[in-house]
Scaffold this active site. Structure first.
Site, mmCIF file in Angstrom:
data_model
loop_
_atom_site.group_PDB
_atom_site.id
_atom_site.type_symbol
_atom_site.label_atom_id
_atom_site.label_comp_id
_atom_site.label_asym_id
_atom_site.label_seq_id
_atom_site.Cartn_x
_atom_site.Cartn_y
_atom_site.Cartn_z
ATOM 1 C CG ASN A 9 -0.948 2.027 -5.022
ATOM 2 O OD1 ASN A 9 -0.791 3.247 -5.082
ATOM 3 N ND2 ASN A 9 -0.895 1.353 -3.876
ATOM 4 C CE LYS A 11 2.528 0.507 -3.080
ATOM 5 N NZ LYS A 11 3.102 -0.513 -2.235
ATOM 6 C CG HIS A 94 -2.336 0.313 0.381
ATOM 7 N ND1 HIS A 94 -1.136 0.231 1.038
ATOM 8 C CD2 HIS A 94 -2.160 -0.315 -0.811
ATOM 9 C CE1 HIS A 94 -0.259 -0.405 0.260
ATOM 10 N NE2 HIS A 94 -0.859 -0.749 -0.866
ATOM 11 C CD GLU A 96 2.573 1.021 0.984
ATOM 12 O OE1 GLU A 96 2.212 1.977 0.277
ATOM 13 O OE2 GLU A 96 3.149 0.021 0.526
ATOM 14 C CD GLU A 166 -2.539 -4.549 -2.107
ATOM 15 O OE1 GLU A 166 -1.968 -4.522 -3.177
ATOM 16 O OE2 GLU A 166 -2.517 -3.605 -1.294
ATOM 17 N N GLY A 172 5.691 -5.113 -1.885
ATOM 18 C CA GLY A 172 6.992 -4.479 -2.094
ATOM 19 C C GLY A 172 8.175 -5.330 -1.664
ATOM 20 C CB SER A 211 5.608 -9.136 -5.034
ATOM 21 O OG SER A 211 6.224 -8.368 -4.014
#
Ligand code: PGA
Length: 249
Positions: A9, A11, A94, A96, A166, A172, A211
């Site tokens: 991904n 992003k 996701h 985000e 996740e 991140g 990560s």
């Protein structure tokens, strides 16, 4: 038999040059034919990626989609448009998107349904925040996110899903869930899927994300219920992403 899936991904990162670099590296790469590797670039790079990855084993995915088939939705992209560029997987839910764009379970479901309708595969992302984990609500949070979508799909549709666990605190941050922590949640998700259909539960792929990098990928992927990875940061470096793909064993 679940075919391992490694999904990168990007992003809102990357460039045309990076697309080319991945195309060239994967054209030469020696990847096991019993795994799938896909890159999810930002939408403007899909056409270039379709060409650059054409002679490689790399597949294509997308990071988001609008649930409507077409219309006056400035800035948005439909599932059939993604499909025209060879996209096979599309992320929904996701963290985000959930936190920055207020996409709740209802919005996640609408996207998953639009993706399925177009013949593509939704990758449903689920995960708990650090507060939820500290309060002992990891399993409830994650399973509620799974059920919010799976309850509303029919048996046929459920078979075409992928789920990515996740933990939000691992995305991140450089802080990865331990293989044991990840396996525990993956096993809980699979047990929850058994309530819908035992065979679907044993076939559905569960990815870990947060990560994941070349140093920890093999150990995570060795867990019995971890069938692949959703890779953010480490998918932007071709050598790292290749190493993760090669650590599928
Ligand atoms: P990360 O991102 O690998 O950079 O933690 C994972 C993701 O957000 O899918």
């Amino acid at each position: 038999m679940r075919v391992p899936l490694i999904a990168g991904n990007w992003k809102m990162n990357g460039s045309l040059a990076l697309v080319e670099q991945f195309g060239q590296a994967f054209a030469k790469a020696d990847l096991s034919s019993s795994m799938e590797a896909v890159i999810l670039p930002p939408s403007p790079y899909l056409a270039a990626a379709q060409t650059a990855f054409g002679k490689t084993s790399l597949g294509l995915g997308a990071q988001t989609v609008n649930p409507e088939p077409s219309g006056a939705y400035t800035g948005e992209v439909s599932a059939s448009m993604l499909s025209e560029f060879g996209v096979r997987y599309v992320l929904v839910g996701h963290s985000e998107r959930r936190s920055l764009y207020q996409e709740d379970d209802k919005a996640v479901l609408a996207r998953a349904q639009a993706i399925l309708k177009t013949g593509l595969i939704p990758v449903l992302c689920v995960g708990e925040t650090l507060d939820e984990r500290d309060e002992g609500r990891t399993e409830t949070t994650v399973l509620n996110q799974v059920k919010a979508v799976f309850d509303m799909l029919d048996a046929q549709q459920r078979q075409h899903m992928v789920i990515a666990y996740e933990p939000v605190w691992a995305i991140g941050t450089g802080r990865t869930a331990t293989p044991e922590q990840a396996q525990e949640v993956h096993a809980a998700i699979r047990a929850c899927l058994v309530d819908y259909d035992k065979q679907m539960a044993s076939r559905l792929r569960l990815l870990y994300g947060g990560s994941m990098k070349r140093e920890n990928a093999a150990e995570l992927l060795a867990q019995p219920d971890i069938d692949g990875g959703l890779i953010g940061g480490a998918s932007l470096k071709v050598d790292d992403f290749l190493a993760i793909c090669q650590s599928v064993g």
